[in-house]
Structure formats: C-alpha cells, structure tokens
Design a protein around this motif. Sequence first.
Motif, PDB file in Angstrom:
ATOM      1  N   LEU A  18       1.074  -1.093   0.063  1.00 30.34           N
ATOM      2  CA  LEU A  18       0.154  -0.119   0.001  1.00 30.34           C
ATOM      3  C   LEU A  18       0.733   1.355   0.017  1.00 30.34           C
ATOM      4  CD1 LEU A  18      -2.957  -1.068   2.507  1.00 30.34           C
ATOM      5  CD2 LEU A  18      -3.145  -0.632   0.075  1.00 30.34           C
ATOM      6  N   THR A  19       2.078   1.307   0.905  1.00 33.28           N
ATOM      7  CA  THR A  19       2.820   2.391   0.813  1.00 33.28           C
ATOM      8  C   THR A  19       3.449   2.444  -0.693  1.00 33.28           C
ATOM      9  OG1 THR A  19       3.528   1.860   3.082  1.00 33.28           O
ATOM     10  CG2 THR A  19       4.786   3.336   2.053  1.00 33.28           C
ATOM     11  N   LEU A  20       3.962   1.540  -1.290  1.00 36.33           N
ATOM     12  CA  LEU A  20       4.541   1.668  -2.556  1.00 36.33           C
ATOM     13  C   LEU A  20       3.328   2.337  -3.520  1.00 36.33           C
ATOM     14  CD1 LEU A  20       6.322  -1.451  -3.132  1.00 36.33           C
ATOM     15  CD2 LEU A  20       7.199   0.897  -3.169  1.00 36.33           C
ATOM     16  N   LEU A  21       2.038   1.801  -3.413  1.00 35.70           N
ATOM     17  CA  LEU A  21       1.147   2.311  -4.157  1.00 35.70           C
ATOM     18  C   LEU A  21       0.879   3.748  -3.929  1.00 35.70           C
ATOM     19  CD1 LEU A  21      -0.777   0.623  -6.024  1.00 35.70           C
ATOM     20  CD2 LEU A  21      -2.566   0.974  -4.165  1.00 35.70           C
ATOM     21  N   LEU A  22       0.902   4.091  -2.753  1.00 33.83           N
ATOM     22  CA  LEU A  22       0.639   5.662  -2.317  1.00 33.83           C
ATOM     23  C   LEU A  22       1.882   6.288  -3.029  1.00 33.83           C
ATOM     24  CD1 LEU A  22      -0.465   5.946   1.432  1.00 33.83           C
ATOM     25  CD2 LEU A  22      -1.656   6.756  -0.471  1.00 33.83           C
ATOM     26  N   LEU A  23       2.869   5.963  -2.996  1.00 29.83           N
ATOM     27  CA  LEU A  23       4.222   6.849  -3.776  1.00 29.83           C
ATOM     28  C   LEU A  23       3.934   6.674  -5.210  1.00 29.83           C
ATOM     29  CD1 LEU A  23       7.303   5.134  -1.352  1.00 29.83           C
ATOM     30  CD2 LEU A  23       6.308   7.662  -1.436  1.00 29.83           C
ATOM     31  N   VAL A  24       3.717   5.638  -5.642  1.00 29.65           N
ATOM     32  CA  VAL A  24       3.353   5.703  -6.960  1.00 29.65           C
ATOM     33  C   VAL A  24       2.364   6.772  -7.225  1.00 29.65           C
ATOM     34  CG1 VAL A  24       2.467   4.423  -8.933  1.00 29.65           C
ATOM     35  CG2 VAL A  24       4.272   3.422  -7.472  1.00 29.65           C
ATOM     36  N   ALA A  25       1.393   6.814  -6.594  1.00 30.49           N
ATOM     37  CA  ALA A  25       0.039   7.700  -6.876  1.00 30.49           C
ATOM     38  C   ALA A  25       0.344   9.125  -6.488  1.00 30.49           C
ATOM     39  CB  ALA A  25      -1.042   7.377  -5.631  1.00 30.49           C
ATOM     40  N   GLU A  26       1.383   9.184  -5.521  1.00 31.21           N
ATOM     41  CA  GLU A  26       1.912  10.666  -5.377  1.00 31.21           C
ATOM     42  C   GLU A  26       2.765  11.143  -6.564  1.00 31.21           C
ATOM     43  OE1 GLU A  26       3.730  11.150  -1.479  1.00 31.21           O
ATOM     44  OE2 GLU A  26       3.964  13.419  -1.896  1.00 31.21           O
ATOM     45  N   PHE A  27       3.586  10.012  -7.179  1.00 33.81           N
ATOM     46  CA  PHE A  27       4.347  10.531  -8.153  1.00 33.81           C
ATOM     47  C   PHE A  27       3.420  11.128  -9.563  1.00 33.81           C
ATOM     48  CE2 PHE A  27       6.487   9.251 -12.031  1.00 33.81           C
ATOM     49  CZ  PHE A  27       7.789  10.121 -11.807  1.00 33.81           C
ATOM     50  N   PHE A  28       2.283  10.258  -9.725  1.00 36.74           N
ATOM     51  CA  PHE A  28       1.472  10.594 -10.729  1.00 36.74           C
ATOM     52  C   PHE A  28       0.477  11.730 -10.526  1.00 36.74           C
ATOM     53  CE2 PHE A  28       2.126   6.160 -12.130  1.00 36.74           C
ATOM     54  CZ  PHE A  28       2.701   6.502 -13.680  1.00 36.74           C
ATOM     55  N   PHE A  29       0.160  11.953  -9.151  1.00 34.61           N
ATOM     56  CA  PHE A  29      -1.155  12.864  -9.156  1.00 34.61           C
ATOM     57  C   PHE A  29      -0.537  14.216  -8.459  1.00 34.61           C
ATOM     58  CE2 PHE A  29      -3.849   9.018  -8.402  1.00 34.61           C
ATOM     59  CZ  PHE A  29      -4.390   9.258  -9.875  1.00 34.61           C
ATOM     60  N   ALA A  30       0.708  14.121  -7.684  1.00 36.95           N
ATOM     61  CA  ALA A  30       1.111  15.190  -7.177  1.00 36.95           C
ATOM     62  C   ALA A  30       2.252  15.928  -7.711  1.00 36.95           C
ATOM     63  CB  ALA A  30       1.348  15.046  -5.423  1.00 36.95           C
ATOM     64  N   ASN A  31       2.534  15.258  -8.720  1.00 42.48           N
ATOM     65  CA  ASN A  31       3.696  15.749  -9.583  1.00 42.48           C
ATOM     66  C   ASN A  31       3.061  16.726 -10.542  1.00 42.48           C
ATOM     67  OD1 ASN A  31       5.985  16.389 -11.192  1.00 42.48           O
ATOM     68  ND2 ASN A  31       6.330  14.052 -11.693  1.00 42.48           N
ATOM     69  N   TYR A  32       3.256  17.851 -10.661  1.00 44.49           N
ATOM     70  CA  TYR A  32       2.809  18.888 -11.569  1.00 44.49           C
ATOM     71  C   TYR A  32       3.714  19.464 -12.626  1.00 44.49           C
ATOM     72  CZ  TYR A  32      -1.275  18.579  -8.127  1.00 44.49           C
ATOM     73  OH  TYR A  32      -2.102  18.146  -7.444  1.00 44.49           O
ATOM     74  N   GLY A  33       4.854  18.743 -12.456  1.00 40.97           N
ATOM     75  CA  GLY A  33       5.706  19.375 -13.480  1.00 40.97           C
ATOM     76  C   GLY A  33       6.365  20.788 -13.248  1.00 40.97           C
ATOM     77  N   ASP A  34       6.926  21.092 -14.344  1.00 42.15           N
ATOM     78  CA  ASP A  34       7.281  22.505 -14.256  1.00 42.15           C
ATOM     79  C   ASP A  34       5.992  23.567 -14.695  1.00 42.15           C
ATOM     80  OD1 ASP A  34       9.981  22.229 -13.504  1.00 42.15           O
ATOM     81  OD2 ASP A  34      10.769  22.133 -15.420  1.00 42.15           O
ATOM     82  N   CYS A  35       5.881  24.629 -13.851  1.00 43.47           N
ATOM     83  CA  CYS A  35       4.792  25.472 -14.329  1.00 43.47           C
ATOM     84  C   CYS A  35       5.387  26.776 -14.682  1.00 43.47           C
ATOM     85  CB  CYS A  35       3.912  25.626 -13.187  1.00 43.47           C
ATOM     86  SG  CYS A  35       3.208  24.141 -12.598  1.00 43.47           S
ATOM     87  N   GLU A  36       4.874  27.527 -15.252  1.00 46.42           N
ATOM     88  CA  GLU A  36       5.313  29.094 -15.783  1.00 46.42           C
ATOM     89  C   GLU A  36       4.421  30.218 -14.772  1.00 46.42           C
ATOM     90  OE1 GLU A  36       7.056  30.620 -19.514  1.00 46.42           O
ATOM     91  OE2 GLU A  36       5.286  31.352 -19.297  1.00 46.42           O
ATOM     92  N   ILE A  37       5.328  30.942 -14.295  1.00 52.74           N
ATOM     93  CA  ILE A  37       4.554  31.955 -13.525  1.00 52.74           C
ATOM     94  C   ILE A  37       4.909  33.417 -13.907  1.00 52.74           C
ATOM     95  CG2 ILE A  37       4.107  32.803 -11.291  1.00 52.74           C
ATOM     96  CD1 ILE A  37       4.987  30.573  -9.859  1.00 52.74           C
ATOM     97  N   ASP A  38       3.558  33.961 -14.574  1.00 52.12           N
ATOM     98  CA  ASP A  38       3.923  35.272 -15.387  1.00 52.12           C
ATOM     99  C   ASP A  38       3.697  36.425 -14.524  1.00 52.12           C
ATOM    100  OD1 ASP A  38       3.327  36.332 -18.391  1.00 52.12           O
ATOM    101  OD2 ASP A  38       2.846  37.440 -16.877  1.00 52.12           O
ATOM    102  N   ILE A  39       4.669  37.285 -14.222  1.00 55.95           N
ATOM    103  CA  ILE A  39       4.190  38.045 -13.487  1.00 55.95           C
ATOM    104  C   ILE A  39       4.203  39.499 -13.980  1.00 55.95           C
ATOM    105  CG2 ILE A  39       5.044  39.570 -11.294  1.00 55.95           C
ATOM    106  CD1 ILE A  39       6.867  37.250 -10.590  1.00 55.95           C
ATOM    107  N   ASN A  40       3.009  40.266 -13.711  1.00 54.50           N
ATOM    108  CA  ASN A  40       2.684  41.833 -14.308  1.00 54.50           C
ATOM    109  C   ASN A  40       2.879  41.496 -15.967  1.00 54.50           C
ATOM    110  OD1 ASN A  40       2.268  42.589 -11.733  1.00 54.50           O
ATOM    111  ND2 ASN A  40       4.183  43.870 -11.789  1.00 54.50           N
ATOM    112  N   ASN A  41       1.859  40.618 -16.678  1.00 51.57           N
ATOM    113  CA  ASN A  41       1.997  40.710 -17.911  1.00 51.57           C
ATOM    114  C   ASN A  41       3.453  40.656 -18.588  1.00 51.57           C
ATOM    115  OD1 ASN A  41      -0.237  40.477 -19.619  1.00 51.57           O
ATOM    116  ND2 ASN A  41      -0.950  42.574 -19.041  1.00 51.57           N
ATOM    117  N   GLY A  42       4.207  39.646 -18.295  1.00 56.05           N
ATOM    118  CA  GLY A  42       5.467  39.488 -18.919  1.00 56.05           C
ATOM    119  C   GLY A  42       6.772  40.001 -18.307  1.00 56.05           C
ATOM    120  N   ASP A  43       6.323  40.979 -17.255  1.00 54.83           N
ATOM    121  CA  ASP A  43       7.527  42.067 -16.684  1.00 54.83           C
ATOM    122  C   ASP A  43       8.546  40.799 -16.190  1.00 54.83           C
ATOM    123  OD1 ASP A  43       6.780  44.314 -17.390  1.00 54.83           O
ATOM    124  OD2 ASP A  43       6.312  44.981 -15.068  1.00 54.83           O
TER     125      ASP A  43
END
Lengths: 365, 198
Positions: A18-43
């Motif tokens: 179950l722990t392994l399953l949780l880790l796998v699930a976390e890897f798939f679900f809680a891994n959001y990859g790289d996100c881009e944050i744009d501040i003040n319309n490209g500043d």
Amino acid sequence: MDKILLAIEVLCGISLALTLLLLVAEFFFANYGDCEIDINNGDKKITAKGGGSLLSTLSEDKVFIPSACGGRGSCGFCKCKVDKGGGPVLPTETPYLSEEELKNNVRLSCQIKVKEDIAIRIPEELLSVKEFETTVESITDLTHDIKGVRFKLPEGETVRIKAGQYIQLVAPPYDEVHEPTSRAYSIASRPSDDEAIDLIIRLVPNGIVTTYVFEHLKEGDKAKLVGPFGDFYLRDTDKECIFIAGGSGLAPFRSMLYDMIEKGIKRKTTFFFGAVGLRDLYFVEEFAKLSEEHSWFKFVPALSGKEEGHSYERGLITDVVARSFEKMDNHEGYLCGSPGMIDACVRVLTAGGIPEDQIFYDKFA
Amino acid sequence: MEVTDIHPLVILFAAITTDNILLARFLGMCPFLAVSKQVKSSIGLGTAVVFVLTCTSVLNWIVYNSILVPYNLEYLQYIVFIIVIAAFVQIVEMAIERISMSLYMALGIFLPLITVNCAILGGSLFMISRKYTLLQTAGFGFGSGLGWMLAIVAMAGIREKMKKAKVVPQLEGPGIALIIAGIMALAFIGFSGVMKIN
C-alpha cells in the motif's frame, strides 16, 4: 510461532504494497511538472516546479509578496491578482477577501497551489523588494520580554524604507522547527539610516521566530531580512497626529518621529504608549527628550497596572486617549499593537470624530 | 436459498432500504448527526461515502479472499481492512485534487474523515460474515453507500425544515436529531423481511 511470523509478514507485506502504491500515486497525481508564473503581463517570468504554494514558489525565485504570518493564511496580507490559473477560491481565503476583491480575482497567494501556468499581477515595487544577508550588530534588552536588535546590512548594500514600514525576519530551522520561518517586524530605525535596521521584538510564548531571537540569536550571527513592506506610513496632510502604541508597537513611531524631525515636519503630534507596569516601559527618556526639544511633539506613556510611585497617566490606553482630547475633528490616527488594542482604539477614535479612513494601523496578527 | 444465489441487484436495493446500514444497523452515526444540518453538505459527504464504500468493499473482498484466506489469517481482517481503507482514501484524495478541483472543494474535509467512518468498515465486515461473492459485494457496497446517503440527506432535509419548529429547549440539537433518527429507523425497519439478503 510460524503462525505469528506469517501474520507479521503478511501484514508488513500488505502495508508495504500500500505504501508503494501511495508513492506511485503521489508521483502521478502530486507531480505537476514545471509551471510558468507570469508576473505583471510578462515583466518577469518564472519557471518553477509545481506543487508548492504560490507564495513560497515566488519567494524561492526572489519575488517577495508581503506576508506577516508566513503563509498560514491568518494575516491576509499576501494578496495578489490572479489573471490565469490558480483554481477556485478556497474557503480559507474568503474571510480575507472583500466582494470587490473576489470580483477582481484577488487571491491569497499562500493558499494557491501552483499546479498549472499562472499569470499574476502584483504591485510594481514588490519586484524591488530585496533579501538582505545581515549581521547582528547588537542585541539590547529593552524590557523583560522585549529586545532591540540591530541588523547591519552587508557592505555596499542599502535599504530604502518609508518610516513605518515593516520587514520580515527569517529564522532558520532550529530545534524542533524544520522549516525556515518568517515573521514581520516594524522597523524602528530612521529611514536615513540606510546601513542598518533596528527591530523591536517582543517574546511571544512559543513563537517560532521570537523564541529563535531570544534563545539562539547572538551578536555577530548572520540573519536574513526580506522587505521592506507595508503601507503604514505618515500620510501627507497637515492634520494633527495621534500615535497609539502598545508593547513592541512603539517601533514604527520611533522611525516616523525621527523622519518627521529630519524632514522638518512640524505637525502637532501626541504619542500614547500603553503598558501594564513600569517594567514594560522603554525608550521613555529618549521620547521625553524629543518632546522637550520639539514643541509640536508630546509623549504620553500610560500604565494600566495598579503600581505606585510614578507620575505617568493611569488606566487603559483607550481611556487615556479618550480623556486627552475634547474633540478629534482635525486629527489622524496611527495605531500599532495587538489586534484587541487596535479594535478598541479604533472605536475610541471614531467615537471622537475621526473617520475610519483616516485611521491607519498595523495589526500584529 | 443459499446466500450466493441472491441476485446482486436485490442486495443493492435491500442495502438501500430494508437493510439500510445507518437506520437498520446504526453504523456511521457520528457524521450522520454532525453533518446533517444542511442538505448541501450532507450530499457532499454522502457522495464521498458511496464512492469509498463501494470501492473499499470490493478491494477488501479481493484482499481478504486472495491473501488472508489462503494463509488462514482471517483474524487479521480488522487491521488489514482499516489500512486498505486509509490508503485508498489517501489515493482518492490526491486523485480528486488533481482531476477535479471543484469536487475536491465540495468534499473538503469529509473525504479524510471517512477513513474513520464505521459504516465503511462495517460494509467490509458484513460482506465477509455474509459470505458474499465479489459481484454481490459490489452491489452491497454501492447499495449501503446509497442507503447511507439517502438517510443523511433525508435527515438534513428534515432538520432544515425543523429550524422553524419549536423544540423543547432541552432537546435542541443532537437530542431531537436522535429522536428523528429513531423514528426514521422505525419507518425503514417496517420494510424488513420484504427482501432477505443474509
């Protein structure tokens, strides 16, 4: 015997699976990859790993949104406008957002989880908020539970503050505290002093940062400061000022008074400083001297305790303020202290005739 | 008639009505009393229970019959079922947060709370003691969840109407809620015997 071992093995096996399953699930679900944050319309554009809060993700990239509570969602300071991404408004945010703000997509950045590309807008000057690696120059005991700490900026670095603003002190992990924690403190030094910053810190029982300052911080230590922030500063009018402070709330007024003296502002000013007993008073001589030197300034310490042997005003600070003025029709109120004290003082000042938009305060949440 | 011969659909309907896990067995009373003040939140909690109860009954059936029975470790069922339920709820929470933020918001704190809802564990234990097949278990789990949801939503509806009613002050809140639950249970038990499922 075998039966017991078998039972333990099976139980451990199931738990492990179950722990392994949780880790796998976390890897798939809680891994959001790289996100881009744009501040003040490209500043400014930040690419960061998703999953953390917007506030902490931004601060990792040296964009500092003010937060007095350090991301617990209890101060409501870290507001920013979110144009894209960020998900629906959470119930933890709504108490801090007005209807107007909700309509304009204003959110609390500490409650937003970065899961997708986000576009935000923050005040221009926040992009110039800096992080300072300071050295502790001196630590002074002001009262039994208040210390004055002077932080020296690194060589060649300067800070531009408006008198009354605050800065965040970041305590590194210590003892049981595993995360760097930051709390806001008003700056007590004058703005023209751009080489060092004075903070007045009162011990909060079990407070993470104040405990660090009281028990671990020594002269010569390095300390991280982030700021300055805040819109608590003297407004540009010629109305008479009423300053009210309790405890460590004296700090911003010290900065403001020296600033007024240096700039030659001679607005009539009365500074009420509330404390319980004589042992809670500090800087009294300094302010008494200022009040002798400058006819426009009056310093009124008030003690609410039953102690004898002093000539200060007696009673709760609210009562002292109320009986000091017949009317307050041409006054502005500036308050700094505990939320309870501020709420009580706001009531006294509005009852005296000061409109609510001419009362300014910093609440220690 | 053998238990295995009962059609899963019959079990499903019986679990909703005559054998309602809440009103006939009085399992899951705590959230039933605590979260039944508003229809909206009770629907949220009910949905979460339906989903978790269905899935964990099936999961636990598989774990029980494919791991515990072959090793003669049936007595471990309580602890194993609880771990499986806890892990499952965790995974579901992560998945929902990722997939549908609005559903995540609607379920809110209810989802983690379900881990300790005894109706969930009860569902798993009943399907073992009644020796259901996998399909019957699925029907039973789904039906029990629906029955629980039906009961709590009905309760919330009644309590919303009750707001305007004058209640003896000493009985306000949980007191009158328990009395209502009792009357509702009487109504449900009136149907018992119509469908036999164990």
